[in-house]
Design a protein around this motif. Structure first.
Motif, short mmCIF file in Angstrom:
data_model
loop_
_atom_site.label_atom_id
_atom_site.label_comp_id
_atom_site.label_asym_id
_atom_site.label_seq_id
_atom_site.Cartn_x
_atom_site.Cartn_y
_atom_site.Cartn_z
N LEU A 59 4.41 14.79 7.43
CA LEU A 59 4.42 14.31 5.99
C LEU A 59 5.91 13.94 5.56
CD1 LEU A 59 2.58 17.14 4.31
CD2 LEU A 59 1.66 15.21 5.28
N SER A 60 6.81 13.94 6.18
CA SER A 60 8.34 13.54 5.91
C SER A 60 8.04 11.93 6.13
CB SER A 60 9.41 14.09 6.63
OG SER A 60 9.44 13.87 7.86
N GLN A 61 7.38 11.37 7.07
CA GLN A 61 7.17 10.14 7.56
C GLN A 61 6.89 9.29 6.14
OE1 GLN A 61 5.70 9.18 11.56
NE2 GLN A 61 4.72 11.08 11.07
N GLY A 62 5.62 9.94 5.66
CA GLY A 62 5.01 9.33 4.15
C GLY A 62 6.25 9.50 3.18
N ASP A 108 0.78 -0.99 0.10
CA ASP A 108 0.00 0.09 0.14
C ASP A 108 0.95 1.30 0.01
OD1 ASP A 108 -2.00 -1.81 0.31
OD2 ASP A 108 -2.79 -1.36 2.07
N PHE A 109 1.09 1.66 -0.96
CA PHE A 109 1.88 3.01 -1.28
C PHE A 109 1.95 4.15 -0.28
CE2 PHE A 109 3.79 6.74 -3.57
CZ PHE A 109 4.77 6.00 -4.31
N ASP A 110 0.76 4.58 0.30
CA ASP A 110 0.65 5.43 1.30
C ASP A 110 1.75 6.32 1.48
OD1 ASP A 110 -1.86 3.98 1.33
OD2 ASP A 110 -1.46 3.21 3.31
N ALA A 111 2.04 7.33 0.73
CA ALA A 111 3.31 8.37 0.94
C ALA A 111 2.18 9.57 1.86
CB ALA A 111 3.62 8.74 -0.27
N GLU A 112 2.52 10.85 1.59
CA GLU A 112 1.86 11.69 2.29
C GLU A 112 0.39 11.74 2.45
OE1 GLU A 112 5.44 13.58 0.08
OE2 GLU A 112 4.05 12.15 -0.13
N GLU A 113 -0.39 11.02 1.52
CA GLU A 113 -1.80 11.14 1.64
C GLU A 113 -2.39 10.37 2.51
OE1 GLU A 113 -5.20 12.64 0.33
OE2 GLU A 113 -3.19 13.32 -0.28
N VAL A 172 -1.46 -16.69 1.05
CA VAL A 172 -0.59 -15.91 1.61
C VAL A 172 -0.78 -14.40 1.27
CG1 VAL A 172 1.31 -15.25 2.93
CG2 VAL A 172 0.51 -17.69 2.76
N MET A 173 -1.58 -13.64 1.80
CA MET A 173 -1.69 -12.25 1.41
C MET A 173 -0.76 -11.22 2.20
SD MET A 173 -2.63 -9.77 -0.57
CE MET A 173 -3.82 -10.12 -1.70
N LEU A 174 0.27 -10.75 2.09
CA LEU A 174 1.33 -10.10 2.59
C LEU A 174 1.24 -8.62 2.20
CD1 LEU A 174 4.55 -12.27 2.13
CD2 LEU A 174 3.18 -11.84 4.41
N THR A 175 1.10 -7.77 3.24
CA THR A 175 0.74 -6.31 3.00
C THR A 175 1.67 -5.50 3.66
OG1 THR A 175 -1.75 -6.84 2.98
CG2 THR A 175 -0.93 -4.57 3.11
N PHE A 176 2.48 -4.65 2.80
CA PHE A 176 3.72 -3.81 3.25
C PHE A 176 3.14 -2.55 2.86
CE2 PHE A 176 5.49 -8.03 2.53
CZ PHE A 176 6.15 -8.18 3.62
N HIS A 177 3.82 -1.53 3.77
CA HIS A 177 3.79 0.12 3.15
C HIS A 177 5.36 0.36 3.04
CE1 HIS A 177 0.10 -0.69 5.35
NE2 HIS A 177 -0.41 0.19 4.60
N PRO A 178 5.69 0.98 2.08
CA PRO A 178 6.91 1.46 1.64
C PRO A 178 7.54 2.37 2.78
CG PRO A 178 6.01 1.45 -0.39
CD PRO A 178 4.88 1.11 0.81
N MET A 179 6.87 3.30 3.31
CA MET A 179 7.18 4.12 4.49
C MET A 179 7.76 3.15 5.75
SD MET A 179 3.95 6.14 5.85
CE MET A 179 2.52 5.40 6.54
#
Length: 306
Positions: A38-41, A17-22, A218-225
């Motif tokens: 916002l820098s965390q995203g 889940d790309f989830d940057a600043e938004e 197996v559904m693995l969900t990660f966030h790049p941030m």
């Protein structure tokens, strides 16, 4: 559904889940004026995504990236780099706003606005994962209307299945195999702890082993941030190696959804048709030396000793 390709024992998908600043703005619009928050995203597209793409390339794997339209507008080159590497780009809302917080017209606009942005960047979008994994009573109607092939939002199975009332495949998710519940930290509350990768692997591995034993997905969900941090990238790599060694077929969510054919079960499964038991060695691995009282087929944890 059809057997897993290449006679593999079980299936798996690696998703982001790309989830940057938004993600920060959608949950709290005031964060738009807080550069530190916002820098965390921003870490995701700036550092996390390039490292993740390199890792996936080394293992010759394709993943699925669910991206908000507004994050794609902020980071178009990051989205293009994902597409150029051969990965799937799917829909994650336009803003990162829970659909249940929107009136019907706004939910429709969110879907079509995000879709337009991703398509303009060259993505062929057929999958949808909502912000917060929530639906309204019109979400499936909208997805079907817009020509989506699959949804990846519900938590009611460990296998992909056909929706009983819509021409859509559901590829279920779970909070257990999502990095956010384990690693998410925000300095607005200080109530969320930061777990070690060892602790998270101790939660994840038995779940992965159990799904594998049942021949599920197996559904693995990660966030790049979150998982784009160096220590967690090492954890991700160890999971990838483990999946391969365990005999997993690893494909994008789109590829997984295509395996669901007309003979596959629908979302109207009755309880007795669901998986009912795990191999004894897996149960032993989970409970350790715990004593279990078993009566009439029910497992009771009254005598469990941690």
């Amino acid at each position: 559904m059809a057997p897993w390709p290449q006679n593999k024992k079980f299936g798996a998908s690696i998703t982001f889940d790309f989830d940057a600043e938004e993600v920060w703005i959608g949950e709290n619009p005031a964060n738009a004026y807080r550069p530190g928050v916002l820098s965390q995203g921003a870490y995701g597209p700036r550092v996390g995504v390039p490292l993740i793409l390199d890792l996936l390339a080394r293992h010759e794997l394709q993943a699925t990236f669910f991206i908000c339209g507004k994050d794609a507008l902020r980071h178009p080159e990051s989205v293009r780099s994902i597409l150029a590497a051969g990965h799937e780009v799917a829909h994650h809302g336009h803003s990162h706003t829970n659909p249940t917080m929107l009136h019907p017209a706004a939910e429709r606009a969110e879907l079509y606005d995000g879709l337009a942005v991703l398509r303009a960047l060259g993505a062929e979008v057929v999958g949808y994962r909502s912000p917060s994994w929530e639906f309204t009573d019109q979400t499936l109607d909208l997805l079907e209307e817009a020509g989506f092939a699959y949804s990846s939002n519900l938590l009611n199975d460990i296998r992909p299945y056909r929706h009983a009332t819509h021409d859509l495949v559901e590829v279920p998710v779970s909070w257990i195999l999502d990095d956010a519940p384990h690693f998410w930290f925000a300095n607005d509350t200080w109530e969320k702890t930061i777990r070690s990768t060892r602790e998270v692997l101790e939660v994840w591995q038995p779940e992965i082993d159990g799904i594998a034993a049942l021949g599920g997905h197996v559904m693995l969900t990660f966030h790049p941030m979150i998982s784009g941090r160096p220590s967690r990238l090492a954890m991700l790599e160890s999971i990838i190696v483990g999946l391969k060694n365990a005999g997993a077929w690893i494909g994008t969510v789109r590829q997984t959804a295509k395996l669901v054919d007309g003979k596959s079960p629908t979302g109207a499964l009755s309880a007795p048709e669901a998986p009912t038991s795990l191999p004894a060695h897996l149960v032993s691995a989970v409970v350790g030396d715990a004593r279990l009282d078993i009566a009439e087929g029910d497992i009771s944890g009254r005598n469990y000793r941690a």
